[in-house]
Design an enzyme around this catalytic site. Structure first.
Site, PDB file in Angstrom:
ATOM      1  N   TYR A 100       0.863  -1.182   0.000  1.00  0.00           N
ATOM      2  CA  TYR A 100       0.000   0.000   0.000  1.00  0.00           C
ATOM      3  C   TYR A 100       0.896   1.228   0.000  1.00  0.00           C
ATOM      4  O   TYR A 100       1.755   1.386   0.864  1.00  0.00           O
ATOM      5  CB  TYR A 100      -0.914   0.021   1.232  1.00  0.00           C
ATOM      6  CG  TYR A 100      -1.959   1.096   1.160  1.00  0.00           C
ATOM      7  CD1 TYR A 100      -3.259   0.792   0.800  1.00  0.00           C
ATOM      8  CD2 TYR A 100      -1.649   2.431   1.426  1.00  0.00           C
ATOM      9  CE1 TYR A 100      -4.234   1.787   0.694  1.00  0.00           C
ATOM     10  CE2 TYR A 100      -2.600   3.428   1.317  1.00  0.00           C
ATOM     11  CZ  TYR A 100      -3.890   3.108   0.954  1.00  0.00           C
ATOM     12  OH  TYR A 100      -4.843   4.093   0.839  1.00  0.00           O
ATOM     13  N   GLN A 151     -11.080   0.008   1.093  1.00  0.00           N
ATOM     14  CA  GLN A 151     -11.509  -0.846  -0.015  1.00  0.00           C
ATOM     15  C   GLN A 151     -10.322  -1.511  -0.696  1.00  0.00           C
ATOM     16  O   GLN A 151     -10.421  -2.656  -1.162  1.00  0.00           O
ATOM     17  CB  GLN A 151     -12.343  -0.058  -1.029  1.00  0.00           C
ATOM     18  CG  GLN A 151     -11.650   1.096  -1.715  1.00  0.00           C
ATOM     19  CD  GLN A 151     -11.795   2.409  -0.974  1.00  0.00           C
ATOM     20  OE1 GLN A 151     -11.995   2.450   0.239  1.00  0.00           O
ATOM     21  NE2 GLN A 151     -11.692   3.508  -1.714  1.00  0.00           N
ATOM     22  N   ASN A 171      -3.628   5.972   5.985  1.00  0.00           N
ATOM     23  CA  ASN A 171      -4.333   6.797   6.965  1.00  0.00           C
ATOM     24  C   ASN A 171      -5.064   5.921   7.987  1.00  0.00           C
ATOM     25  O   ASN A 171      -4.887   4.702   8.036  1.00  0.00           O
ATOM     26  CB  ASN A 171      -5.293   7.763   6.267  1.00  0.00           C
ATOM     27  CG  ASN A 171      -6.393   7.030   5.503  1.00  0.00           C
ATOM     28  OD1 ASN A 171      -6.672   5.848   5.727  1.00  0.00           O
ATOM     29  ND2 ASN A 171      -7.043   7.747   4.597  1.00  0.00           N
ATOM     30  N   GLN A 225      10.073  15.557  10.270  1.00  0.00           N
ATOM     31  CA  GLN A 225       8.990  14.625  10.582  1.00  0.00           C
ATOM     32  C   GLN A 225       7.691  15.347  10.887  1.00  0.00           C
ATOM     33  O   GLN A 225       6.605  14.857  10.592  1.00  0.00           O
ATOM     34  CB  GLN A 225       9.388  13.715  11.742  1.00  0.00           C
ATOM     35  CG  GLN A 225      10.577  12.822  11.433  1.00  0.00           C
ATOM     36  CD  GLN A 225      10.439  12.112  10.103  1.00  0.00           C
ATOM     37  OE1 GLN A 225       9.539  11.306   9.908  1.00  0.00           O
ATOM     38  NE2 GLN A 225      11.338  12.409   9.170  1.00  0.00           N
ATOM     39  N   HIS A 261       5.104  15.764   8.062  1.00  0.00           N
ATOM     40  CA  HIS A 261       4.308  14.643   7.557  1.00  0.00           C
ATOM     41  C   HIS A 261       2.821  14.868   7.821  1.00  0.00           C
ATOM     42  O   HIS A 261       1.995  14.759   6.921  1.00  0.00           O
ATOM     43  CB  HIS A 261       4.748  13.330   8.199  1.00  0.00           C
ATOM     44  CG  HIS A 261       5.886  12.670   7.499  1.00  0.00           C
ATOM     45  ND1 HIS A 261       5.804  12.199   6.215  1.00  0.00           N
ATOM     46  CD2 HIS A 261       7.151  12.405   7.910  1.00  0.00           C
ATOM     47  CE1 HIS A 261       6.961  11.672   5.858  1.00  0.00           C
ATOM     48  NE2 HIS A 261       7.791  11.782   6.866  1.00  0.00           N
ATOM     49  N   GLU A 315      10.489   5.891  16.741  1.00  0.00           N
ATOM     50  CA  GLU A 315      10.608   5.379  15.380  1.00  0.00           C
ATOM     51  C   GLU A 315      11.964   5.768  14.788  1.00  0.00           C
ATOM     52  O   GLU A 315      12.714   4.925  14.297  1.00  0.00           O
ATOM     53  CB  GLU A 315       9.477   5.970  14.520  1.00  0.00           C
ATOM     54  CG  GLU A 315       9.527   5.579  13.062  1.00  0.00           C
ATOM     55  CD  GLU A 315       8.507   6.334  12.226  1.00  0.00           C
ATOM     56  OE1 GLU A 315       8.270   5.918  11.078  1.00  0.00           O
ATOM     57  OE2 GLU A 315       7.953   7.353  12.697  1.00  0.00           O
ATOM     58  N   HIS A 316      12.287   7.064  14.822  1.00  0.00           N
ATOM     59  CA  HIS A 316      13.567   7.576  14.339  1.00  0.00           C
ATOM     60  C   HIS A 316      14.327   8.187  15.511  1.00  0.00           C
ATOM     61  O   HIS A 316      13.773   9.018  16.237  1.00  0.00           O
ATOM     62  CB  HIS A 316      13.371   8.674  13.284  1.00  0.00           C
ATOM     63  CG  HIS A 316      12.484   8.288  12.150  1.00  0.00           C
ATOM     64  ND1 HIS A 316      11.170   8.706  12.058  1.00  0.00           N
ATOM     65  CD2 HIS A 316      12.706   7.516  11.058  1.00  0.00           C
ATOM     66  CE1 HIS A 316      10.630   8.228  10.947  1.00  0.00           C
ATOM     67  NE2 HIS A 316      11.544   7.494  10.322  1.00  0.00           N
ATOM     68  N   ASP A 350      15.115   8.213   5.070  1.00  0.00           N
ATOM     69  CA  ASP A 350      13.813   8.158   4.409  1.00  0.00           C
ATOM     70  C   ASP A 350      13.934   7.824   2.934  1.00  0.00           C
ATOM     71  O   ASP A 350      13.002   7.276   2.334  1.00  0.00           O
ATOM     72  CB  ASP A 350      13.094   9.502   4.553  1.00  0.00           C
ATOM     73  CG  ASP A 350      12.385   9.643   5.891  1.00  0.00           C
ATOM     74  OD1 ASP A 350      12.182   8.623   6.563  1.00  0.00           O
ATOM     75  OD2 ASP A 350      12.033  10.784   6.255  1.00  0.00           O
ATOM     76  N   GLU A 374       0.481 -35.766  29.618  1.00  0.00           N
ATOM     77  CA  GLU A 374      -0.538 -34.793  29.225  1.00  0.00           C
ATOM     78  C   GLU A 374      -1.899 -35.445  28.973  1.00  0.00           C
ATOM     79  O   GLU A 374      -2.860 -34.762  28.625  1.00  0.00           O
ATOM     80  CB  GLU A 374      -0.083 -34.061  27.950  1.00  0.00           C
ATOM     81  CG  GLU A 374       1.140 -33.178  28.176  1.00  0.00           C
ATOM     82  CD  GLU A 374       1.585 -32.449  26.911  1.00  0.00           C
ATOM     83  OE1 GLU A 374       1.019 -32.730  25.827  1.00  0.00           O
ATOM     84  OE2 GLU A 374       2.485 -31.601  27.007  1.00  0.00           O
ATOM     85  N   HIS A 431      -1.244 -39.629  20.903  1.00  0.00           N
ATOM     86  CA  HIS A 431       0.102 -39.114  20.668  1.00  0.00           C
ATOM     87  C   HIS A 431       1.130 -40.153  21.123  1.00  0.00           C
ATOM     88  O   HIS A 431       2.083 -40.474  20.400  1.00  0.00           O
ATOM     89  CB  HIS A 431       0.336 -37.807  21.454  1.00  0.00           C
ATOM     90  CG  HIS A 431      -0.254 -36.585  20.825  1.00  0.00           C
ATOM     91  ND1 HIS A 431      -1.601 -36.384  20.727  1.00  0.00           N
ATOM     92  CD2 HIS A 431       0.340 -35.482  20.288  1.00  0.00           C
ATOM     93  CE1 HIS A 431      -1.828 -35.219  20.158  1.00  0.00           C
ATOM     94  NE2 HIS A 431      -0.655 -34.645  19.867  1.00  0.00           N
TER      95      HIS A 431
END
Length: 437
Positions: free
Chosen positions: A136, A197, A220, A265, A268, A333-334, A367, A421, A426
């Site tokens: 994506y 979708q 998003n 950043q 963004h 993250e960074h 990046d 068990e 088994h």
């Protein structure tokens, strides 16, 4: 001209520091019940009506006027055409970045292995790539050809047989660099669809969109919610929140550099979180002055301003050891280590998506063209998650082949454990292979 804004400042020695930091870090990565309900409705529609539902939803949400699904697929010839429509400088930049990303990720490639025990028993691991993955690529507030490279290249290196890309084109506007990046990265099919979708189409398949094994890439709030909803039917990389940067500085870096790194950043989106940790309050003052000076020069000034006002934090600490401890708590993250001895300080960092070491290593290089992946864990998830990589597109199968002697000896062990068990089938299955003395 300057733009004075008030940014949250904290001192690590204040009594309520931990409480205030927690409040500033708080973030819900996936939205409320209304978003969940809407996403569920979209997924149900795509599962029930396939292509026609995707066409209707794309026309509604992306303000397009598509009459058939065929209009939503970009041919390989169209991707190649994009390479001729971008400038020579843009093409060269994409190719340099792609080569660096490929070279880095080739070092992550895992291989099958096996070994044989003394009695002839064989054990090992078979590593195989996934058959088909979906990537994506965002296409709303901005277009990201770099995301095409970062998501597609490791899948290509892993040996994935087919890479399907989805990218929304609001108002029918196509970004040529995104298509060119897809051509360079070797993407097999491209659909100009987005949102929940697109995630549903990849997860469950339609008459035209093939079902994939895994979906990767940021989006998003609706994309993030949809990825969470389809997890289990397909694999996903992560639920990504807003972008974050944490800069640790010893006060010796140009404050303009630090301010711009924070902006990188913040631009963004309004929910992005820029954080500075420094050992000197006077230096923090200098960075604030740089922010005020540079902010009016930024094309995305409004977005940066909202990020700084709502989410930015300027933290004063006693020393770099304390800075590292707070950074580990945040698990950014960074992480930029803008200090004299970044390699030494990196030894003290346990949790971070990517670590940028030294005053010259701007996060922006990561990046685009450093080589390591820019798809990184956000919202503190670097405590248990890693950057996207080749390993995300490979599966591991265990190899087990017992010799007659090995099956006999291990059958005795399995028998005892299975009967302990209460699983007698088994036990008896293993016992059939035990040799009589």
């Amino acid at each position: 001209m300057t733009s004075k804004i008030t940014i949250k400042r904290l001192v690590s020695s204040q009594i309520d520091f931990n409480q205030q930091l927690d409040q500033m870090l708080a973030w819900e990565s996936v939205s409320d019940q209304a978003v969940n309900q809407r996403v569920d409705e979209i997924i149900a529609a795509v599962r029930a009506s396939g292509d026609s539902a995707v066409v209707e939803l794309t026309n509604r949400f992306d303000r397009t006027q598509v009459s058939s699904f065929a209009e939503l697929e970009m041919s390989k010839d169209r991707l190649q055409t994009a390479l001729t429509r971008i400038s020579p400088e843009q093409r060269e930049a994409l190719e340099v970045a792609a080569n660096r990303v490929r070279s880095y990720h080739e070092r992550q490639l895992s291989h099958s292995w096996q070994y044989e025990e003394a009695d002839g028993t064989l054990l090992g691991q078979k590593v195989t790539p996934m058959d088909r993955v979906g990537i994506y690529v965002p296409g709303g507030k901005a277009a990201y050809p770099s995301s095409v490279l970062m998501n597609a290249m490791p899948a290509k290196v892993a040996g994935v047989a087919e890479i399907i890309m989805v990218v929304p084109t609001p108002d029918g506007v196509v970004n040529e660099m995104v298509l060119a990046a897809a051509a360079i990265a070797g993407v097999d099919r491209v659909f100009t669809i987005g949102g929940a979708q697109a995630v549903a189409a990849l997860a469950y398949g339609t008459e035209t969109v093939p079902r994939v094994d895994k979906i990767v890439g940021p989006g998003n709030i609706y994309v993030a919610t949809a990825k969470r909803a389809v997890f289990g039917a397909v694999g996903i990389d992560m639920i990504a929140g807003p972008s974050e940067i944490l800069v640790i500085c010893d006060g010796k870096t140009d404050p303009d550099w630090v301010a711009m790194d924070l902006f990188s950043q913040a631009e963004h989106d309004e929910d992005a979180q820029p954080i500075l940790i420094a050992t000197d309050s006077a230096f923090i003052d200098q960075v604030e002055a740089s922010i005020a000076k540079l902010l009016p020069t930024m094309e995305r000034e409004q977005i940066i301003t909202a990020s700084l006002l709502d989410r930015a934090i300027l933290i004063e600490v006693a020393d770099l050891d304390e800075a590292a401890a707070i950074s580990n708590r945040i698990a950014p993250e960074h992480l930029e280590l803008s200090v004299e001895d970044p390699i030494g300080l990196a030894e003290k960092i346990k949790h971070a998506g990517a670590i940028f070491m030294g005053r010259y290593t701007a996060e922006a290089l990561g990046d685009y063209c450093a080589g390591p992946n820019h798809v990184l864990p956000t919202s503190g998830t670097a405590r248990f998650s890693s950057p996207l990589g080749v390993y995300d597109f490979q599966k591991r199968s265990s190899l087990i082949m017992f010799s007659a002697d090995g099956a006999s000896e291990m059958g005795k062990v399995a028998s005892v454990l299975a009967r302990g068990e209460g699983l007698t089938a088994h036990a008896r299955s293993a016992e059939y292979r035990i040799k009589e003395d």
